[in-house]
Design a protein around this motif. Sequence first.
Motif, short mmCIF file in Angstrom:
data_model
loop_
_atom_site.label_atom_id
_atom_site.label_comp_id
_atom_site.label_asym_id
_atom_site.label_seq_id
_atom_site.Cartn_x
_atom_site.Cartn_y
_atom_site.Cartn_z
N MET A 96 0.83 -1.20 0.00
CA MET A 96 0.00 0.00 0.00
C MET A 96 0.87 1.26 0.00
O MET A 96 1.78 1.37 0.82
CB MET A 96 -0.90 0.03 1.25
N LYS A 97 0.57 2.20 -0.88
CA LYS A 97 1.32 3.44 -0.93
C LYS A 97 0.53 4.54 -0.21
O LYS A 97 0.01 5.47 -0.81
CB LYS A 97 1.59 3.83 -2.39
N VAL A 98 0.46 4.37 1.10
CA VAL A 98 -0.31 5.30 1.90
C VAL A 98 0.42 6.62 2.06
O VAL A 98 -0.16 7.70 1.91
CB VAL A 98 -0.62 4.70 3.28
N VAL A 99 1.71 6.55 2.36
CA VAL A 99 2.49 7.77 2.59
C VAL A 99 2.53 8.63 1.34
O VAL A 99 2.38 9.86 1.40
CB VAL A 99 3.92 7.40 3.06
N GLU A 100 2.72 8.00 0.19
CA GLU A 100 2.81 8.75 -1.06
C GLU A 100 1.52 9.51 -1.35
O GLU A 100 1.54 10.61 -1.91
CB GLU A 100 3.11 7.78 -2.21
N ASN A 101 0.38 8.94 -0.96
CA ASN A 101 -0.92 9.55 -1.22
C ASN A 101 -1.53 10.19 0.03
O ASN A 101 -2.76 10.33 0.13
CB ASN A 101 -1.89 8.50 -1.78
N TRP A 153 -1.83 13.14 1.32
CA TRP A 153 -2.68 14.33 1.26
C TRP A 153 -4.03 14.03 0.61
O TRP A 153 -5.02 14.72 0.89
CB TRP A 153 -1.95 15.45 0.54
N LYS A 154 -4.08 13.02 -0.24
CA LYS A 154 -5.37 12.63 -0.82
C LYS A 154 -6.30 12.05 0.24
O LYS A 154 -7.52 12.24 0.18
CB LYS A 154 -5.15 11.60 -1.93
N PHE A 155 -5.72 11.34 1.22
CA PHE A 155 -6.54 10.74 2.27
C PHE A 155 -7.13 11.79 3.21
O PHE A 155 -8.07 11.49 3.95
CB PHE A 155 -5.71 9.74 3.08
N VAL A 156 -6.59 13.00 3.19
CA VAL A 156 -7.09 14.06 4.07
C VAL A 156 -8.40 14.64 3.52
O VAL A 156 -9.21 15.18 4.27
CB VAL A 156 -6.03 15.17 4.22
N ILE A 157 -8.63 14.49 2.22
CA ILE A 157 -9.76 15.14 1.58
C ILE A 157 -11.09 14.65 2.16
O ILE A 157 -11.99 15.46 2.46
CB ILE A 157 -9.73 14.91 0.06
N LEU A 158 -11.26 13.33 2.31
CA LEU A 158 -12.53 12.77 2.76
C LEU A 158 -12.95 13.27 4.14
O LEU A 158 -14.08 13.78 4.29
CB LEU A 158 -12.48 11.25 2.72
N PRO A 159 -12.11 13.16 5.17
CA PRO A 159 -12.54 13.68 6.47
C PRO A 159 -12.80 15.18 6.47
O PRO A 159 -13.71 15.65 7.17
CB PRO A 159 -11.38 13.31 7.42
N VAL A 160 -12.04 15.93 5.67
CA VAL A 160 -12.27 17.37 5.58
C VAL A 160 -13.66 17.65 5.00
O VAL A 160 -14.41 18.51 5.49
CB VAL A 160 -11.18 18.05 4.73
N LEU A 161 -14.04 16.89 3.96
CA LEU A 161 -15.36 17.07 3.35
C LEU A 161 -16.47 16.74 4.35
O LEU A 161 -17.49 17.44 4.40
CB LEU A 161 -15.49 16.18 2.11
N SER A 167 -6.50 6.00 11.67
CA SER A 167 -5.35 5.23 12.15
C SER A 167 -4.51 4.73 10.98
O SER A 167 -3.27 4.78 11.03
CB SER A 167 -5.82 4.05 13.00
N ILE A 168 -5.18 4.25 9.95
CA ILE A 168 -4.47 3.65 8.81
C ILE A 168 -3.96 4.71 7.85
O ILE A 168 -2.80 4.65 7.41
CB ILE A 168 -5.41 2.67 8.07
N ALA A 169 -4.80 5.66 7.51
CA ALA A 169 -4.50 6.55 6.39
C ALA A 169 -4.02 7.94 6.77
O ALA A 169 -3.62 8.71 5.88
CB ALA A 169 -5.74 6.69 5.50
N MET A 170 -4.03 8.27 8.08
CA MET A 170 -3.69 9.64 8.43
C MET A 170 -2.59 9.75 9.48
O MET A 170 -1.63 10.50 9.30
CB MET A 170 -4.95 10.38 8.89
N CYS A 171 -2.72 9.03 10.60
CA CYS A 171 -1.78 9.22 11.71
C CYS A 171 -0.34 8.88 11.31
O CYS A 171 0.57 9.69 11.52
CB CYS A 171 -2.20 8.37 12.91
N SER A 172 -0.13 7.70 10.73
CA SER A 172 1.22 7.31 10.36
C SER A 172 1.79 8.15 9.23
O SER A 172 2.95 8.58 9.30
CB SER A 172 1.24 5.82 9.98
#
Length: 301
Positions: A1-6, A8-16, A272-277
Motif C-alpha cells: 500500500m502506498k499510503v504515505v505517497e498519497n 494528502w489525498k486521504f485528508v480530503i474525505l474527512p475534511v469534506l 489510524s491507517i491513512a492519516m496518523c502514520s
Amino acid sequence: MKVVENRWKFVILPVLVVVLGIVMYCVHGGFNFDIEFLGGTRMQVELNSEFDNDEVAKLIYDKTGASAKVQKSGSSATQAIIKVQATDDEDATKTAVMDTLSEKFGITNDQLISQSTASASFGMEVQRKALLYTLLAIACILVYIAIRFEWRSAVMAVIGLAINVLIMAAAYSITNIALNTTFIAAMLTVIGYSINNTIIIFDRIRENLRLKRSMQLDLLIDQSITQTLGRSLMTSVTTLIVMVPMLIMSGPAIREFVVPLMVSIIAGAYSSIAMCSPLYYEFSKRKKVSKYEKQVQAATK
C-alpha cells in the motif's frame, strides 16, 4: 500500500465530512441537544393509537408553548417518548402536556408510564463534565504514548483523535440526532478503538525501524501499515457486524447511539491507517532524527 505517497489525498474525505457537518450545523441552527444537556422533562406515555411525531410535537407547542421532541418507543408503536425543554415551572408544563394529550387522544394520568426531570443547571453541569472527561482522556493518552513511543507519535495520535471527534460531531450534526449522555459514551468508546489501532501501527513502525535499518522511512511506514492492516480492519469490522442488528431491530433510542458510533468507528480505522502514520512521516521529515533513528545510528557504529 502506498499510503504515505498519497497521504494528502486521504485528508480530503474527512475534511469534506467535517465541512458538511459545519454546513448542516448552520442549517439546523446548532446541535439537537437533549434534555440531559439542556434540562427539561422526559415522559413516556401510552397514547392508545398510532401517531405522527411531528404532529404531536406541534400540537404540544401550539397548546402549551413548550418546545417538545416526540418519538415512538421501541417497545410499542402507540407509546410516545416526549422530551420537553426546561421551563420555569416544570410541574405546570407536565400538567399542560398531559391535558393536551388527554384532549387529543383521550388518555388519563394512569397512562403516564414514566417521567424524569432534569434542571437546566444540571444540563450545563453534564456538558461541562462531558468536555472535561473527554479532554482528560485525551491528555492521559497523550502522556502514555509520549512515554511509550515518542512525543511526535503522541501528537499524531491526538490529531487522529481530534479528527475522529470532529467527524463524530459532524455525524450528529448531519443526522440531527439528539445529543445526550450517550454521546459521551460513544465518544469515549471511539477514542479507545481509534487509539488502540494507532498504537498497534506505531508499535510495528518502531519494530521495523530497529529491524530494517536501511529502509527508507516512507517505505517502512507503508510496510508497517500493510502488516497491521488485517488486524486493524478486523477489529472494526467485527464491531460493526454486532452493531448492524442493533441498528435494524432496536428502537429509536438505541439507534441514536449506534449510528454515530458506527460512523466514528469507521472514521477511527480510517484515521489510524491513512492519516496518523503518514502525518508522522511528514512531521519526521522536518526534524533531524527520531529517537528510534538515533538508536539505529548508534547500533550501526
